[in-house]
Design a protein around this motif. Structure first.
Motif, short mmCIF file in Angstrom:
data_model
loop_
_atom_site.label_atom_id
_atom_site.label_comp_id
_atom_site.label_asym_id
_atom_site.label_seq_id
_atom_site.Cartn_x
_atom_site.Cartn_y
_atom_site.Cartn_z
N SER A 253 0.81 -1.22 0.00
CA SER A 253 0.00 0.00 0.00
C SER A 253 0.85 1.27 0.00
O SER A 253 0.68 2.14 -0.84
CB SER A 253 -0.93 0.00 1.22
N VAL A 339 -1.48 6.63 6.99
CA VAL A 339 -2.10 5.31 7.14
C VAL A 339 -2.83 5.29 8.47
O VAL A 339 -2.33 5.76 9.49
CB VAL A 339 -1.04 4.19 7.07
N GLN A 359 -1.27 10.68 -0.54
CA GLN A 359 -1.85 9.35 -0.40
C GLN A 359 -2.41 9.14 1.00
O GLN A 359 -1.72 9.36 1.99
CB GLN A 359 -0.78 8.27 -0.68
N SER A 361 -3.91 6.04 3.01
CA SER A 361 -4.14 4.59 3.02
C SER A 361 -5.06 4.27 4.18
O SER A 361 -4.65 3.73 5.21
CB SER A 361 -2.81 3.86 3.16
N SER A 374 -7.83 -2.37 2.90
CA SER A 374 -6.88 -1.27 2.80
C SER A 374 -7.04 -0.57 1.47
O SER A 374 -7.32 -1.20 0.44
CB SER A 374 -5.44 -1.79 2.94
N ASN A 378 -5.42 4.23 -3.42
CA ASN A 378 -5.40 5.65 -3.12
C ASN A 378 -6.62 6.38 -3.69
O ASN A 378 -6.51 7.47 -4.27
CB ASN A 378 -4.11 6.30 -3.65
#
Length: 616
Positions: A253, A339, A359, A361, A374, A378
């Motif tokens: 990812s 993330v 990005q 995640s 997940s 993106n």
């Protein structure tokens, strides 16, 4: 509901959206290939533990930073050597594969050194929630029955408040870590404790040779549920689950490299901070920055100081950052990736645009669960997709229970409709459950579609928004019925988020005597921190955005909303308070039937409401 429908339609993911991401995916193919083995192919019986990865990093990236903390830096070689000293000491104490050690230490390098040392031996660490004390802390310790308990100086008062309730504690199994850089100054342990920093000083820094080697399927840590609805439950997390996070997030990812720096303010006793964020860096040789507490005012200074490129988040942290006054240098920093979980659609794009994030995640998962999602591609406003088998099924509103048809089987919802998420339990996607067998069994749905199948009931409602990508809708038990309609707390919260004068909002149902269902209530915090809100403007906005049944009947205006150590709102306390005027400093408003405005609630008005003077 027009705005909500428009938002829902704008979140749809089409094949064209996926095609547009092909250049993004192609660039990451080498990293995806590396991560796939750990994410999907690694077997539970493989002799491999998280501690082994740290050893490999010490060999491969020994001179590179592993951990930044305040003004200190630990290289991978230094971290591994420190952990080895701990491992040799623990082995001398008889600790080995399958044993449990409890860690009650806040975010600092000592926590990581002890954890890695224990993992090298095949021992599991119970990651104690550092906000726990008294009966709750004693309950957590009893669930895992550790052979040794490591207590940081910063946690001594918490530990002492629980000590008398735990009968297996002796002076031989209590280890102490002073709240300082214990490699430089080990400090002095209080009576009844062994000073761990002093105890490990003379042990070898060489990797331990372990006869009974841990395998990937062994338990690495015990994580504890937040206890927002009752006493915490202990959930075992295997090395294998950790490896899946390493491969799936670190490589597939985020495509992290040794040059990346992950900024972590989430507590390391929680799965997102420990398994997701730290785990994402381990396979890639990236560095982490750990901090004791999150600070919105110091966040960007830290990002620039450590040149952090990735941030481990939960949604509320992003809201705190957005609520800070805009600055000219908001987009001028090194942070490009994030993330975590819980970023609401209502602020997703705004956050990306203001701070120049490339990005996000976003992920979905539970510490005890067997399924995770997940956002590999993106895309906006989605928890992404999963290769694990899952189903979205019809459910009884306001409960965790799926609906069974006349044949006793479950029924999947139509595409795009909200459904209760179930994860199929298979050899590859095992359900590790809880330490309490009865709690584990409660979370399993058997005979869902076939006679002998078994599924993990997540208790969460999600919807597919296209191309097997899901979007979080609601946590079961939060949805309630009013006026014969189902009210989604998440939808109302997202609507309140978009009202410019509110910085925080949570929604729940409260009972009014003599009525059916639960009336909507919102607790809000004003953006300027004052105890003032233009209630007429707010009601006009809500009438434009929501159907009549979803408009909160009660609104509590407060200065702050209590959260757990993992930034989850403690709704249980607010539900218990209801619309009563028992919280000092709060103002409560009611939208009475037949009126066209919110009015401030008084004790006399409450008596009239509860006497049935108003027909809701």
């Amino acid at each position: 509901m027009t705005a909500a429908i428009s938002q829902e339609q704008s979140d749809r993911i089409s094949p064209l959206d996926v095609v547009r991401q092909l250049p993004f995916i192609t660039k990451r193919l080498p990293s995806i290939a590396k991560g796939y083995y750990f994410y999907a192919l690694l077997k539970a019986d493989k002799p491999l533990a998280v501690g082994n990865i740290v050893e490999q990093n010490a060999d491969k990236y020994g001179h590179r930073p592993a951990v930044y903390y305040q003004d200190s830096v630990l290289t991978y070689r230094e971290l591994n050597a420190w952990a080895n000293q701990v491992a040799h000491y623990l082995a001398a104490r008889g600790i080995g594969r399958g044993d449990v050690i409890a860690l009650a230490v806040e975010n600092r390098p000592e926590l990581l050194a002890v954890l890695i040392g224990a993992l090298k031996l095949g021992a599991a660490c119970a990651m104690i929630n550092t906000s726990q004390r008294g009966h709750v802390l004693a309950h957590s310790l009893k669930l895992t029955k550790p052979k040794l308990i490591v207590v940081g100086e910063e946690q001594l008062s918490h530990f002492e408040s629980a000590r008398n309730e735990v009968n297996f504690i002796t002076s031989d199994n209590l280890l102490y870590l002073a709240d300082r850089d214990t490699r430089v100054d080990p400090g002095t342990a209080p009576a009844g404790f062994i000073n761990l920093a002093e105890a490990v000083e003379h042990y070898s820094e060489i990797n331990p040779v372990v006869d009974d080697r841990p395998v990937a399927g062994d338990t690495a840590v015990y994580l504890f549920t937040s206890g927002t609805t009752g006493l915490p439950k202990a959930t075992p997390c295997s090395h294998l689950k950790w490896f899946r996070a390493m491969g799936g997030l670190g490589h597939m990812s985020l495509s992290l490299t040794p040059d990346d720096v992950m900024y972590i303010t989430l507590p390391l006793y929680h799965g997102t901070g420990l398994v997701v964020c730290w785990g994402a860096t381990l396979l890639t040789g990236a560095s982490i920055v750990i901090r004791r507490k999150f600070s919105a005012s110091e966040f960007w200074a830290d990002i620039r100081k450590y040149q952090a490129t990735c941030f481990g988040y939960v949604g509320e942290l992003c809201r705190y950052l957005l609520n800070q006054p805009p600055q000219k240098d908001d987009p001028h920093h090194t942070l490009r990736k994030m993330v975590g979980n819980g970023l609401r659609p209502s602020i997703w794009r705004q956050f990306k645009q203001r701070f120049g994030i490339e990005q996000i995640s976003e992920l979905y998962g539970a510490s005890e669960g067997n399924i995770g999602f997940s956002n590999f591609l993106n895309l906006d406003n989605t928890v992404g997709f999963s290769t694990a088998p899952f189903a979205l099924v019809k459910f009884h509103e306001g409960t965790r229970e799926p609906i069974r048809n006349a044949k006793g089987k479950l029924e999947k919802v139509a595409k795009g409709e909200p459904g209760l998420l179930l994860g199929k339990i298979t050899d590859q996607w095992a359900f590790e459950g809880y330490t309490q067998t009865e709690e584990t069994e409660k979370a399993i749905v058997r005979g869902a579609f076939d006679r002998n199948d078994a599924w993990f009931n997540t208790g969460d409602v999600l919807r597919e928004i296209g191309c097997r990508h899901l979007q979080f809708v609601d946590r079961m038990g939060d949805t309630f019925r009013w006026k014969g309609e189902n009210v989604s707390t998440t939808e109302v919260e997202n609507t309140l988020d978009r009202f410019g004068d509110i910085s925080e909002a949570i929604v729940y149902g409260v009972e009014i005597p003599g009525t059916n269902g639960k009336a909507g209530m919102a607790t809000i915090v004003s953006r300027d921190g004052s105890q003032q809100m233009d209630m007429e403007k707010l009601l006009t906005y809500l009438q434009q955005e929501l159907p009549a049944y979803a408009i909160p009947v009660f609104i509590r205006l407060t200065q702050s909303i209590e959260k757990t150590g993992t930034f989850k709102y403690r709704k249980v306390d607010l539900k218990e308070a209801g619309y009563q005027l028992n919280r000092e400093g709060d103002q409560v408003y009611v939208y009475l039937p037949g009126t066209h405005h919110y009015q401030e609630l008084t004790s006399a008005l409450i008596r009239d409401i509860e006497a049935g003077q108003y027909r809701f």
